[in-house]
Design a protein around this motif. Sequence first.
Motif, PDB file in Angstrom:
ATOM      1  N   UNK A   1       0.801 -16.345   7.332  1.00 21.98           N
ATOM      2  CA  UNK A   1      -0.591 -16.153   7.767  1.00 21.98           C
ATOM      3  C   UNK A   1      -1.125 -17.408   8.433  1.00 21.98           C
ATOM      4  N   UNK A   2      -0.824 -18.564   7.879  1.00 23.84           N
ATOM      5  CA  UNK A   2      -1.322 -19.809   8.446  1.00 23.84           C
ATOM      6  C   UNK A   2      -0.604 -20.171   9.744  1.00 23.84           C
ATOM      7  N   UNK A   3       0.679 -19.872   9.825  1.00 15.74           N
ATOM      8  CA  UNK A   3       1.450 -20.225  11.017  1.00 15.74           C
ATOM      9  C   UNK A   3       1.112 -19.304  12.182  1.00 15.74           C
ATOM     10  N   UNK A   4       1.085 -18.006  11.954  1.00 17.06           N
ATOM     11  CA  UNK A   4       0.885 -17.041  13.035  1.00 17.06           C
ATOM     12  C   UNK A   4      -0.584 -16.843  13.387  1.00 17.06           C
ATOM     13  N   UNK A   5      -1.456 -17.125  12.483  1.00 23.25           N
ATOM     14  CA  UNK A   5      -2.871 -16.866  12.730  1.00 23.25           C
ATOM     15  C   UNK A   5      -3.243 -15.453  12.350  1.00 23.25           C
ATOM     16  N   UNK A   6      -4.517 -15.207  12.268  1.00 18.50           N
ATOM     17  CA  UNK A   6      -4.991 -13.920  11.778  1.00 18.50           C
ATOM     18  C   UNK A   6      -4.674 -12.734  12.694  1.00 18.50           C
TER      19      UNK A   6
ATOM     20  N   UNK B   1       1.197  -7.864   5.666  1.00 22.52           N
ATOM     21  CA  UNK B   1       1.476  -9.272   5.381  1.00 22.52           C
ATOM     22  C   UNK B   1       0.315  -9.880   4.603  1.00 22.52           C
ATOM     23  N   UNK B   2      -0.903  -9.524   4.987  1.00 20.88           N
ATOM     24  CA  UNK B   2      -2.073 -10.004   4.249  1.00 20.88           C
ATOM     25  C   UNK B   2      -2.081  -9.453   2.823  1.00 20.88           C
ATOM     26  N   UNK B   3      -1.744  -8.170   2.686  1.00 22.70           N
ATOM     27  CA  UNK B   3      -1.686  -7.567   1.353  1.00 22.70           C
ATOM     28  C   UNK B   3      -0.613  -8.235   0.504  1.00 22.70           C
ATOM     29  N   UNK B   4       0.528  -8.540   1.113  1.00 20.14           N
ATOM     30  CA  UNK B   4       1.606  -9.202   0.374  1.00 20.14           C
ATOM     31  C   UNK B   4       1.172 -10.589  -0.085  1.00 20.14           C
ATOM     32  N   UNK B   5       0.496 -11.323   0.787  1.00 21.72           N
ATOM     33  CA  UNK B   5       0.036 -12.657   0.407  1.00 21.72           C
ATOM     34  C   UNK B   5      -0.992 -12.635  -0.698  1.00 21.72           C
ATOM     35  N   UNK B   6      -1.875 -11.641  -0.656  1.00 17.21           N
ATOM     36  CA  UNK B   6      -2.930 -11.559  -1.664  1.00 17.21           C
ATOM     37  C   UNK B   6      -2.443 -11.000  -2.995  1.00 17.21           C
ATOM     38  N   UNK B   7      -1.374 -10.196  -2.965  1.00 20.35           N
ATOM     39  CA  UNK B   7      -0.956  -9.523  -4.194  1.00 20.35           C
ATOM     40  C   UNK B   7       0.324 -10.082  -4.821  1.00 20.35           C
ATOM     41  N   UNK B   8       1.308 -10.450  -4.011  1.00 20.29           N
ATOM     42  CA  UNK B   8       2.596 -10.833  -4.577  1.00 20.29           C
ATOM     43  C   UNK B   8       2.574 -12.195  -5.258  1.00 20.29           C
ATOM     44  N   UNK B   9       1.930 -13.168  -4.641  1.00 22.84           N
ATOM     45  CA  UNK B   9       1.912 -14.507  -5.252  1.00 22.84           C
ATOM     46  C   UNK B   9       1.198 -14.508  -6.606  1.00 22.84           C
ATOM     47  N   UNK B  10       0.003 -13.947  -6.716  1.00 16.23           N
ATOM     48  CA  UNK B  10      -0.630 -13.917  -8.053  1.00 16.23           C
ATOM     49  C   UNK B  10       0.125 -13.048  -9.054  1.00 16.23           C
ATOM     50  N   UNK B  11       0.712 -11.943  -8.583  1.00 13.29           N
ATOM     51  CA  UNK B  11       1.474 -11.084  -9.497  1.00 13.29           C
ATOM     52  C   UNK B  11       2.720 -11.818 -10.000  1.00 13.29           C
ATOM     53  N   UNK B  12       3.392 -12.540  -9.115  1.00 12.10           N
ATOM     54  CA  UNK B  12       4.559 -13.309  -9.537  1.00 12.10           C
ATOM     55  C   UNK B  12       4.188 -14.417 -10.499  1.00 12.10           C
ATOM     56  N   UNK B  13       3.072 -15.085 -10.242  1.00 14.37           N
ATOM     57  CA  UNK B  13       2.615 -16.140 -11.146  1.00 14.37           C
ATOM     58  C   UNK B  13       2.268 -15.564 -12.521  1.00 14.37           C
ATOM     59  N   UNK B  14       1.556 -14.463 -12.546  1.00 16.28           N
ATOM     60  CA  UNK B  14       1.188 -13.846 -13.824  1.00 16.28           C
ATOM     61  C   UNK B  14       2.421 -13.366 -14.582  1.00 16.28           C
TER      62      UNK B  14
END
Length: 63
Positions: free
Chosen positions: A24-29, A36-49
């Motif tokens: 997201x940061x490299x390619x821009x919005x 990709x936005x959904x994956x960034x918002x959901x996978x990282x916190x789910x993996x951490x939890x």
Amino acid sequence: MPTSKLMPLAVALFALGVVAIVAMFVAGEPGLPGWVFAAGWLLAPAGLALGVFSAVRSSRSRG
């Protein structure tokens, strides 16, 4: 020390989420699809939890 079977899954989910966030940061919005936005918002916190849950569960004494 027994290894948890959930920890590799947690690491994989977290890594995929971080890759999506970096993308997201490299390619821009405007350059990325919505999943990709959904994956960034959901996978990282789910993996951490899941990783925290796995670590707590494996650290408890077996009685």
